[in-house]
Design an enzyme around this catalytic site. Structure first.
Site, PDB file in Angstrom:
ATOM      1  N   LYS A  15      18.996   4.198  21.485  1.00 22.07           N
ATOM      2  CA  LYS A  15      20.078   4.877  22.345  1.00 22.07           C
ATOM      3  C   LYS A  15      20.479   4.087  24.131  1.00 22.07           C
ATOM      4  O   LYS A  15      21.065   3.912  24.485  1.00 22.07           O
ATOM      5  CB  LYS A  15      18.963   6.205  22.382  1.00 22.07           C
ATOM      6  CG  LYS A  15      18.983   6.558  21.324  1.00 22.07           C
ATOM      7  CD  LYS A  15      18.233   7.739  21.056  1.00 22.07           C
ATOM      8  CE  LYS A  15      16.217   7.863  21.647  1.00 22.07           C
ATOM      9  NZ  LYS A  15      15.672   7.211  21.417  1.00 22.07           N
ATOM     10  N   ARG A  90      15.458  17.541  22.632  1.00 25.27           N
ATOM     11  CA  ARG A  90      14.504  16.595  22.044  1.00 25.27           C
ATOM     12  C   ARG A  90      14.134  17.335  20.620  1.00 25.27           C
ATOM     13  O   ARG A  90      12.683  17.425  20.561  1.00 25.27           O
ATOM     14  CB  ARG A  90      13.474  15.662  22.490  1.00 25.27           C
ATOM     15  CG  ARG A  90      13.427  13.992  22.455  1.00 25.27           C
ATOM     16  CD  ARG A  90      12.397  13.315  23.853  1.00 25.27           C
ATOM     17  NE  ARG A  90      12.443  12.674  22.989  1.00 25.27           N
ATOM     18  CZ  ARG A  90      12.487  11.270  23.750  1.00 25.27           C
ATOM     19  NH1 ARG A  90      14.405  11.083  24.315  1.00 25.27           N
ATOM     20  NH2 ARG A  90      12.005  10.378  23.174  1.00 25.27           N
ATOM     21  N   ARG A 127      10.230  -5.309  23.031  1.00 22.22           N
ATOM     22  CA  ARG A 127      10.823  -4.292  23.844  1.00 22.22           C
ATOM     23  C   ARG A 127      10.178  -4.765  24.981  1.00 22.22           C
ATOM     24  O   ARG A 127       9.816  -4.973  26.026  1.00 22.22           O
ATOM     25  CB  ARG A 127      11.263  -3.310  24.105  1.00 22.22           C
ATOM     26  CG  ARG A 127      12.051  -2.741  25.064  1.00 22.22           C
ATOM     27  CD  ARG A 127      12.362  -1.388  24.864  1.00 22.22           C
ATOM     28  NE  ARG A 127      11.434   0.222  24.938  1.00 22.22           N
ATOM     29  CZ  ARG A 127      11.592   1.182  24.554  1.00 22.22           C
ATOM     30  NH1 ARG A 127      12.704   1.125  24.647  1.00 22.22           N
ATOM     31  NH2 ARG A 127      10.862   2.326  25.152  1.00 22.22           N
ATOM     32  N   ARG A 160       7.025  -1.263  28.081  1.00 20.15           N
ATOM     33  CA  ARG A 160       6.412  -0.424  28.801  1.00 20.15           C
ATOM     34  C   ARG A 160       5.409   0.270  28.347  1.00 20.15           C
ATOM     35  O   ARG A 160       5.034   0.059  27.410  1.00 20.15           O
ATOM     36  CB  ARG A 160       7.765   1.356  28.216  1.00 20.15           C
ATOM     37  CG  ARG A 160       8.531   0.915  29.061  1.00 20.15           C
ATOM     38  CD  ARG A 160       9.973   1.933  28.491  1.00 20.15           C
ATOM     39  NE  ARG A 160       9.535   3.610  27.545  1.00 20.15           N
ATOM     40  CZ  ARG A 160       9.929   3.803  26.987  1.00 20.15           C
ATOM     41  NH1 ARG A 160      11.881   3.462  27.218  1.00 20.15           N
ATOM     42  NH2 ARG A 160      10.344   4.600  26.355  1.00 20.15           N
ATOM     43  N   ARG A 171       4.784   8.384  18.726  1.00 22.97           N
ATOM     44  CA  ARG A 171       6.356   9.161  19.137  1.00 22.97           C
ATOM     45  C   ARG A 171       6.878   8.915  17.960  1.00 22.97           C
ATOM     46  O   ARG A 171       7.951   9.453  17.816  1.00 22.97           O
ATOM     47  CB  ARG A 171       6.296   7.807  20.280  1.00 22.97           C
ATOM     48  CG  ARG A 171       6.417   7.882  21.085  1.00 22.97           C
ATOM     49  CD  ARG A 171       6.272   7.002  22.027  1.00 22.97           C
ATOM     50  NE  ARG A 171       7.591   6.312  22.078  1.00 22.97           N
ATOM     51  CZ  ARG A 171       8.596   5.186  22.515  1.00 22.97           C
ATOM     52  NH1 ARG A 171       7.345   3.800  22.418  1.00 22.97           N
ATOM     53  NH2 ARG A 171       9.389   4.829  22.884  1.00 22.97           N
TER      54      ARG A 171
HETATM   55  P1  AP5 Z   1      16.215   0.964  22.877  1.00 25.28           P
HETATM   56  O1  AP5 Z   1      17.438   1.110  23.817  1.00 25.28           O
HETATM   57  O2  AP5 Z   1      15.063   0.750  24.174  1.00 25.28           O
HETATM   58  O3  AP5 Z   1      15.583   2.365  22.448  1.00 25.28           O
HETATM   59  P2  AP5 Z   1      15.907   3.270  22.505  1.00 25.28           P
HETATM   60  O4  AP5 Z   1      15.626   4.414  21.777  1.00 25.28           O
HETATM   61  O5  AP5 Z   1      16.361   4.113  24.340  1.00 25.28           O
HETATM   62  O6  AP5 Z   1      14.202   3.560  22.856  1.00 25.28           O
HETATM   63  P3  AP5 Z   1      12.807   4.252  23.818  1.00 25.28           P
HETATM   64  O7  AP5 Z   1      12.038   4.174  23.558  1.00 25.28           O
HETATM   65  O8  AP5 Z   1      13.813   4.700  25.089  1.00 25.28           O
HETATM   66  O9  AP5 Z   1      13.132   5.559  23.231  1.00 25.28           O
HETATM   67  P4  AP5 Z   1      12.099   6.663  23.689  1.00 25.28           P
HETATM   68  O10 AP5 Z   1      13.292   8.003  22.932  1.00 25.28           O
HETATM   69  O11 AP5 Z   1      10.694   7.153  22.649  1.00 25.28           O
HETATM   70  O12 AP5 Z   1      11.985   6.441  24.711  1.00 25.28           O
HETATM   71  P5  AP5 Z   1      12.314   7.302  26.159  1.00 25.28           P
HETATM   72  O13 AP5 Z   1      12.424   6.799  27.413  1.00 25.28           O
HETATM   73  O14 AP5 Z   1      13.739   8.317  25.749  1.00 25.28           O
HETATM   74  O15 AP5 Z   1      15.832  -0.234  22.701  1.00 25.28           O
HETATM   75  C1  AP5 Z   1      14.911  -0.475  22.049  1.00 25.28           C
HETATM   76  C2  AP5 Z   1      14.593  -2.371  21.996  1.00 25.28           C
HETATM   77  O16 AP5 Z   1      15.758  -2.700  21.032  1.00 25.28           O
HETATM   78  C3  AP5 Z   1      15.170  -3.238  22.727  1.00 25.28           C
HETATM   79  O17 AP5 Z   1      14.650  -3.967  22.957  1.00 25.28           O
HETATM   80  C4  AP5 Z   1      17.050  -3.811  22.058  1.00 25.28           C
HETATM   81  O18 AP5 Z   1      16.641  -4.127  22.992  1.00 25.28           O
HETATM   82  C5  AP5 Z   1      16.479  -3.735  20.996  1.00 25.28           C
HETATM   83  N1  AP5 Z   1      17.812  -3.371  20.154  1.00 25.28           N
HETATM   84  C6  AP5 Z   1      17.997  -2.023  20.565  1.00 25.28           C
HETATM   85  N2  AP5 Z   1      19.505  -2.587  19.706  1.00 25.28           N
HETATM   86  C7  AP5 Z   1      19.435  -2.992  18.594  1.00 25.28           C
HETATM   87  C8  AP5 Z   1      19.951  -3.932  18.248  1.00 25.28           C
HETATM   88  N3  AP5 Z   1      21.190  -3.007  17.413  1.00 25.28           N
HETATM   89  N4  AP5 Z   1      19.572  -4.827  16.743  1.00 25.28           N
HETATM   90  C9  AP5 Z   1      18.419  -5.571  17.697  1.00 25.28           C
HETATM   91  N5  AP5 Z   1      17.503  -4.991  18.706  1.00 25.28           N
HETATM   92  C10 AP5 Z   1      18.291  -4.008  19.190  1.00 25.28           C
HETATM   93  O19 AP5 Z   1      11.279   8.568  26.427  1.00 25.28           O
HETATM   94  C11 AP5 Z   1      10.231   8.206  26.917  1.00 25.28           C
HETATM   95  C12 AP5 Z   1       8.737   9.648  27.239  1.00 25.28           C
HETATM   96  O20 AP5 Z   1       9.684  10.619  27.720  1.00 25.28           O
HETATM   97  C13 AP5 Z   1       8.885  10.395  25.551  1.00 25.28           C
HETATM   98  O21 AP5 Z   1       7.949  10.441  24.797  1.00 25.28           O
HETATM   99  C14 AP5 Z   1       8.488  11.759  26.456  1.00 25.28           C
HETATM  100  O22 AP5 Z   1       6.749  11.742  26.837  1.00 25.28           O
HETATM  101  C15 AP5 Z   1       9.640  11.980  27.206  1.00 25.28           C
HETATM  102  N6  AP5 Z   1      10.455  12.868  26.912  1.00 25.28           N
HETATM  103  C16 AP5 Z   1      11.856  11.897  27.811  1.00 25.28           C
HETATM  104  N7  AP5 Z   1      12.923  13.292  27.166  1.00 25.28           N
HETATM  105  C17 AP5 Z   1      11.953  13.680  27.179  1.00 25.28           C
HETATM  106  C18 AP5 Z   1      12.494  15.377  26.454  1.00 25.28           C
HETATM  107  N8  AP5 Z   1      13.772  15.539  26.643  1.00 25.28           N
HETATM  108  N9  AP5 Z   1      12.206  15.690  25.853  1.00 25.28           N
HETATM  109  C19 AP5 Z   1      10.517  16.536  26.195  1.00 25.28           C
HETATM  110  N10 AP5 Z   1       9.761  14.492  26.807  1.00 25.28           N
HETATM  111  C20 AP5 Z   1      10.925  14.490  26.754  1.00 25.28           C
HETATM  112 MG    MG Z   2      15.634   4.849  25.487  1.00 25.64          MG
END
Ligand code: AP5
Ligand code: MG
Length: 220
Positions: A15, A90, A127, A160, A171
Site C-alpha cells: 500500500k 480499516r 523491509r 519498523r 497484524r
Molecule cells: P509496503 O509498501 O511497506 O506495504 P504496506 O502495505 O504499506 O505495509 P504496512 O506494513 O505499512 O501496512 P500496515 O497496514 O500494517 O501498516 P500501517 O503503517 O498502515 O511494502 C512492504 C515491503 O514489501 C517493502 O519492503 C516493499 O519494498 C516491499 N514490496 C512492496 N511491493 C512489492 C512488490 N510488488 N514486490 C516485492 N516487494 C514489494 O499501520 C501501522 C499501525 O498503525 C497499525 O498496525 C495500527 O496500529 C495503526 N493504524 C494505522 N492506520 C490505522 C487505522 N486506520 N485504524 C486503526 N489503526 C491504524
Molecule cells: Mg505502509
C-alpha cells in the site's frame, strides 16, 4: 468534486509503496494513517502517545483517535482536489464515517491489493523503511545502493518495530478480522477493484493506474 482513492490490503501488501507512486502520478497528497501516527510518535504528541501501545502490539488504534486525526488531515487545502488513502479505513465504522463525510459527487475508488500471508511475512521481515521520507526498500527485493541509506532522499533506513515476527502474525489476524470485511463493503457499493499485489511492482502500478482512472460504471 474530489477524487478519493482508497488502497486496501493486508500489512505488507504494498500500500505504501504504491500509494506514494500513485499520488505522485495523480498530483494528489498521499495520506497514510500509519505514517501520520509514526510522525506523531516521533514528535511526542498526545496522539502519538495514545497510539503507541496499540501500534507496538499490532492492534488497531481506536476509531475515535484515528477519525479525528484523519479528518483533520483531509480538511487541509492540499486535499481539496482529492487524496490517496493508505491504511484507512480499516474498520467498518471508519469506512462508514468516511462515506458519510464525503460529498455525493466525489469520485471514490477502493482498490484491494491482494497477497497471501507467505508473501506478507517475506516482505515485512526484510523491509527497510526510510526514517526521513517514509520510502520503502527491501533487503532482497529493492536493496538500497548504499547499505542503510535511502536511495530517494538519503535518510536512514530502519526496521519498523511492528515488523517483528510475532507482531506481523498479530497484524495479519487483526487484518482478517477487522479490515478484510471492507472488501465486501466497497464491493456492495460498486466501488471495488481487485489487483494481484504479488506481481512485480511496476506491473502492480500499471494495473493500479488503470483501476484509479476507470469510470464509476465500470467498477460495478
Ligand atoms: P509496503 O509498501 O511497506 O506495504 P504496506 O502495505 O504499506 O505495509 P504496512 O506494513 O505499512 O501496512 P500496515 O497496514 O500494517 O501498516 P500501517 O503503517 O498502515 O511494502 C512492504 C515491503 O514489501 C517493502 O519492503 C516493499 O519494498 C516491499 N514490496 C512492496 N511491493 C512489492 C512488490 N510488488 N514486490 C516485492 N516487494 C514489494 O499501520 C501501522 C499501525 O498503525 C497499525 O498496525 C495500527 O496500529 C495503526 N493504524 C494505522 N492506520 C490505522 C487505522 N486506520 N485504524 C486503526 N489503526 C491504524
Ligand atoms: Mg505502509
Amino acid at each position: 468534486m474530489a477524487t478519493v482513492l482508497i488502497l486496501l490490503g493486508p500489512p505488507g501488501a504494498g500500500k505504501g509503496t504504491q500509494a506514494s507512486r500513485l499520488a505522485a502520478e495523480r498530483s494528489l497528497p498521499h495520506v497514510s494513517t500509519g505514517d501520520l501516527f509514526r510522525e506523531n510518535l516521533s514528535q511526542g504528541t498526545d496522539v502519538g502517545k495514545r497510539a503507541q501501545e496499540f501500534m507496538d502490539a499490532g492492534k488497531l488504534v481506536p476509531d475515535e483517535i484515528v477519525l479525528e486525526m484523519l479528518f483533520d488531515r483531509v480538511a487541509r487545502p492540499d486535499c481539496a482536489r482529492g487524496y490517496v488513502l493508505d491504511g484507512f479505513p480499516r474498520t467498518l465504522p471508519q469506512a462508514e464515517a468516511l462515506q458519510a463525510r464525503l460529498p455525493a459527487d466525489d469520485e471514490v475508488r477502493a482498490i484491494s491489493l491482494e497477497v497471501d500471508d507467505e508473501v506478507v511475512v517475506r516482505r515485512l521481515s526484510g523491509r527497510l523503511t526510510c526514517s526521513k521520507g517514509g520510502h520503502m526498500h527491501h533487503v532482497d527485493f529493492s536493496p538500497p545502493k548504499v547499505a542503510g541509506v535511502c536511495d530517494t532522499c538519503g535518510g536512514e533506513l530502519v526496521r519498523r518495530k511492528d515488523d517483528a515476527p510475532e507482531v506481523i502474525q498479530e497484524r495479519l489476524a487483526v487484518y482478517r478480522e477487522q479490515t478484510a470485511p471492507l472488501i465486501g463493503y466497497y464491493e456492495g457499493l460498486g466501488l471495488l477493484h481487485r489487483i494481484d499485489g504479488a506481481q512485480e511492482p511496476d506491473r502492480v502500478f500499471a494495473e493500479l493506474v488503470d483501476a484509479a482512472t476507470a469510470t464509476r460504471r465500470e467498477t460495478a
